[in-house]
Design a protein around this motif. Structure first.
Motif, PDB file in Angstrom:
ATOM      1  N   ARG A 105      -8.531  48.510 -28.605  1.00 17.05           N
ATOM      2  CA  ARG A 105      -8.817  47.742 -27.397  1.00 17.05           C
ATOM      3  C   ARG A 105      -7.575  47.696 -26.507  1.00 17.05           C
ATOM      4  O   ARG A 105      -6.453  47.761 -26.986  1.00 17.05           O
ATOM      5  N   PRO A 106      -7.777  47.592 -25.194  1.00 17.50           N
ATOM      6  CA  PRO A 106      -6.664  47.637 -24.237  1.00 17.50           C
ATOM      7  C   PRO A 106      -5.675  46.482 -24.396  1.00 17.50           C
ATOM      8  O   PRO A 106      -6.023  45.391 -24.854  1.00 17.50           O
ATOM      9  N   HIS A 107      -4.452  46.752 -23.959  1.00 17.18           N
ATOM     10  CA  HIS A 107      -3.373  45.768 -23.962  1.00 17.18           C
ATOM     11  C   HIS A 107      -3.026  45.438 -22.512  1.00 17.18           C
ATOM     12  O   HIS A 107      -2.770  46.338 -21.712  1.00 17.18           O
ATOM     13  N   LEU A 108      -3.021  44.167 -22.177  1.00 19.56           N
ATOM     14  CA  LEU A 108      -2.629  43.710 -20.852  1.00 19.56           C
ATOM     15  C   LEU A 108      -1.291  42.992 -20.968  1.00 19.56           C
ATOM     16  O   LEU A 108      -1.130  42.149 -21.850  1.00 19.56           O
ATOM     17  N   ALA A 109      -0.343  43.355 -20.130  1.00 24.83           N
ATOM     18  CA  ALA A 109       0.980  42.734 -20.144  1.00 24.83           C
ATOM     19  C   ALA A 109       1.299  42.180 -18.766  1.00 24.83           C
ATOM     20  O   ALA A 109       1.110  42.867 -17.760  1.00 24.83           O
ATOM     21  N   ILE A 110       1.758  40.940 -18.727  1.00 23.98           N
ATOM     22  CA  ILE A 110       2.184  40.312 -17.490  1.00 23.98           C
ATOM     23  C   ILE A 110       3.688  40.082 -17.580  1.00 23.98           C
ATOM     24  O   ILE A 110       4.152  39.363 -18.467  1.00 23.98           O
ATOM     25  N   THR A 111       4.433  40.714 -16.684  1.00 27.43           N
ATOM     26  CA  THR A 111       5.880  40.520 -16.608  1.00 27.43           C
ATOM     27  C   THR A 111       6.148  39.571 -15.450  1.00 27.43           C
ATOM     28  O   THR A 111       5.678  39.811 -14.333  1.00 27.43           O
ATOM     29  N   TYR A 112       6.884  38.503 -15.726  1.00 27.46           N
ATOM     30  CA  TYR A 112       7.101  37.450 -14.731  1.00 27.46           C
ATOM     31  C   TYR A 112       8.587  37.120 -14.632  1.00 27.46           C
ATOM     32  O   TYR A 112       9.354  37.336 -15.566  1.00 27.46           O
ATOM     33  N   CYS A 113       8.989  36.591 -13.486  1.00 32.00           N
ATOM     34  CA  CYS A 113      10.389  36.247 -13.252  1.00 32.00           C
ATOM     35  C   CYS A 113      10.688  34.845 -13.779  1.00 32.00           C
ATOM     36  O   CYS A 113      10.062  33.871 -13.351  1.00 32.00           O
TER      37      CYS A 113
END
Length: 110
Positions: free
Chosen positions: A4-12
């Motif tokens: 299954r897909p991997h979602l990544a959120i990169t935030y400051c």
């Protein structure tokens, strides 16, 4: 693809966008809990806010002019992991063209 897909959120971290990133992760998981294999939050600096699905950049704050709202985010994810899926009210038109007049949650311009 069997995984299954991997979602990544990169935030400051300097901009204090952790809560925004966590809220977006929660929105995605509430809609795609069975379709996604993982949602991760990645701290960064320098005003970064990016969303990747399986390593592909699908939203970048500077490039795309800000942050996606819940509707945009869910449509973005759906279009990449389950294009045939109907998101119900999220896919319905909104605003005056949808027959609601000008009485939405947005302030009138003028």
């Amino acid at each position: 693809m069997s995984e299954r897909p991997h979602l990544a959120i990169t935030y400051c971290t300097q901009c204090n966008w952790l809560l925004r990133a966590a809220w977006m992760a929660q929105e995605v998981l509430s809609t795609f809990s069975l379709e996604l294999g993982e949602v991760s939050l990645r701290p960064g600096t320098g005003g970064i806010f990016e969303i990747h699905i399986d390593g592909e950049l699908v939203w970048e704050r500077k490039r795309d002019g800000g942050f996606p709202d819940a509707r945009q985010l869910k449509q973005l994810v759906r279009d990449r992991i389950d294009p045939g899926r109907d998101l119900g009210h999220v896919d319905r038109p909104r605003g005056p063209a949808a027959g609601h007049g000008g009485t939405g949650n947005r302030p009138e311009s003028g």
